[in-house]
Design a protein around this motif. Structure first.
Motif, PDB file in Angstrom:
ATOM      1  N   VAL A   8       0.841  -1.200   0.000  1.00 46.37           N
ATOM      2  CA  VAL A   8       0.000   0.000   0.000  1.00 46.37           C
ATOM      3  C   VAL A   8       0.873   1.246   0.000  1.00 46.37           C
ATOM      4  CG1 VAL A   8      -1.744   1.309   1.266  1.00 46.37           C
ATOM      5  CG2 VAL A   8      -1.900  -1.182   1.148  1.00 46.37           C
ATOM      6  N   ILE A   9       1.916   1.238   0.836  1.00 49.81           N
ATOM      7  CA  ILE A   9       2.824   2.393   0.897  1.00 49.81           C
ATOM      8  C   ILE A   9       3.429   2.673  -0.467  1.00 49.81           C
ATOM      9  CG2 ILE A   9       4.980   3.256   1.894  1.00 49.81           C
ATOM     10  CD1 ILE A   9       4.346   1.656   4.406  1.00 49.81           C
ATOM     11  N   SER A  10       3.805   1.611  -1.173  1.00 51.39           N
ATOM     12  CA  SER A  10       4.474   1.790  -2.460  1.00 51.39           C
ATOM     13  C   SER A  10       3.539   2.328  -3.536  1.00 51.39           C
ATOM     14  CB  SER A  10       5.086   0.465  -2.927  1.00 51.39           C
ATOM     15  OG  SER A  10       4.074  -0.490  -3.217  1.00 51.39           O
ATOM     16  N   ARG A  11       2.240   2.377  -3.253  1.00 49.33           N
ATOM     17  CA  ARG A  11       1.289   2.934  -4.226  1.00 49.33           C
ATOM     18  C   ARG A  11       1.309   4.465  -4.217  1.00 49.33           C
ATOM     19  NH1 ARG A  11       1.121  -2.585  -4.611  1.00 49.33           N
ATOM     20  NH2 ARG A  11      -0.587  -3.276  -5.993  1.00 49.33           N
ATOM     21  N   PHE A  12       1.930   5.075  -3.210  1.00 53.62           N
ATOM     22  CA  PHE A  12       1.953   6.531  -3.116  1.00 53.62           C
ATOM     23  C   PHE A  12       3.204   7.093  -3.780  1.00 53.62           C
ATOM     24  CE2 PHE A  12      -0.871   5.224   0.289  1.00 53.62           C
ATOM     25  CZ  PHE A  12      -1.909   6.140   0.158  1.00 53.62           C
TER      26      PHE A  12
END
Length: 341
Positions: A149-153
């Motif tokens: 999820v973090i890497s989606r930002f």
């Protein structure tokens, strides 16, 4: 990477129109949500606020519904998902307190964040994601955010409040001058990490905001009780001590009546109080008297406090810059202050 409120505002103002999602971390009550709201207004976006901590995974997927031919099922969007999918205007979809959400709910957000669609439903190009979360160390019920999820930002930043940014906001928002003066005097109390799990508040920009709103109405006999309930007993006790000094100083009206002879305080606490209070009373009609007192402050070696006075007055009442007194003052020491010399 840590950013202050001004830097976060500038970052979001650039990233939101370009549709780059941003994740903002930081302690509770420091203004993350307020900054997103300000950016939405400044960039002409509608704002949709979701709270994943109270969501179910189906909120991000839609409810399965049998097709009319009975051959299968489709997921029908509802709630916030339906609003985003059917939006026609630029929209910031703000996922607040994302780190408190369950892993199942976070996982359901991944497809929306990266593919910008769920099932047959695609998000319009004008929807931009911004998310915020407290940190694990903040005692805010945060278990973490899934790495995918973090890497989606596009970027992850940590917001840290500063007394300069808070003061600029407070002056524009007509926060009582005595509270502005106190936090300038004790900037370390603007935001204090809560170490206890007891049911009590700690100082933060949000809780000081409650103090600001209750100051005009709380009875004098209940001030300590009220303020302690907002920011904790220690900070409230210090505020009460400062207010005792503030209330014994010459009033701004008295200073403006006799700017040539009104006393100039000697202690930093009193100087912060007088400078902030006088700035709140300054207008284009009385600014010639403010200039007289300010020039005396500079001559007395209180240049830093004179600078606070002038800058606050201009922030609070921008029309002062059109007054004859302000224009004349540009050629002297006050002009150097204005120019940052």
């Amino acid at each position: 990477m840590k950013v202050n409120p001004a830097q976060l505002t500038e970052l979001l103002t650039a990233f939101v129109p370009a549709r780059h999602p941003v994740l903002v971390t930081g302690s509770p009550g420091i203004g993350k949500s307020d900054i997103v709201d300000q950016v939405a207004k400044a960039t002409g976006h509608d704002l949709l606020i979701s709270h994943p901590v109270v969501e179910d995974p189906t909120d991000s997927k839609g409810l399965p519904f049998p097709s009319s031919d009975g051959a299968g099922a489709k997921h029908l969007p509802f709630g916030d998902l339906e609003r985003a999918v059917n939006s026609t205007q630029p929209l910031i979809w703000f996922l607040d307190d994302l780190g408190q959400a369950s892993p199942a709910v976070q996982a359901a957000k991944m497809q929306l964040l990266l593919a910008r669609r769920v099932g047959d439903h695609a998000l319009p190009d004008h929807v931009t994601f911004v998310a915020a979360t407290n940190r694990r160390t903040d005692n805010a019920g945060v278990s973490g955010i899934l790495d995918p999820v973090i890497s989606r930002f596009a970027t992850v930043v940590e917001l840290e409040p500063t007394i300069e940014d808070w003061t600029a906001w407070a002056v524009r928002s007509n926060v009582p001058p005595e509270l502005i003066a106190f936090l300038r005097f004790r900037p370390d109390l603007l935001s204090v990490k809560k170490t206890s799990r007891d049911i009590e508040n700690a100082p933060s920009p949000r809780t000081w905001g409650f103090v600001a709103r209750t100051m005009p109405v709380v009875p004098k006999s209940l001030e300590l009780i009220s303020y302690a309930g907002s920011v904790g007993e220690g900070a409230a006790t210090e505020l009460m001590g400062f207010l005792g000094i503030y209330r014994q100083l010459p009033s701004p009206d008295a200073i403006l009546l006799s700017p040539d002879t009104a006393p100039i305080p000697e202690t930093p606490a009193a100087l912060y109080a007088v400078a902030t209070a006088l700035a709140a009373y300054a207008t284009d009609a009385n600014f010639d008297r403010v200039v007289t007192y300010t020039e005396r402050m500079i001559a007395a070696g209180c240049r830093e406090f004179a600078a606070l006075l002038v800058r606050d007055a201009v922030r609070r009442t921008p029309d002062i810059q059109n007054s004859h007194a302000f224009i004349r003052a540009q050629g002297g020491e006050i002009g150097k202050i204005i120019r940052g010399e």
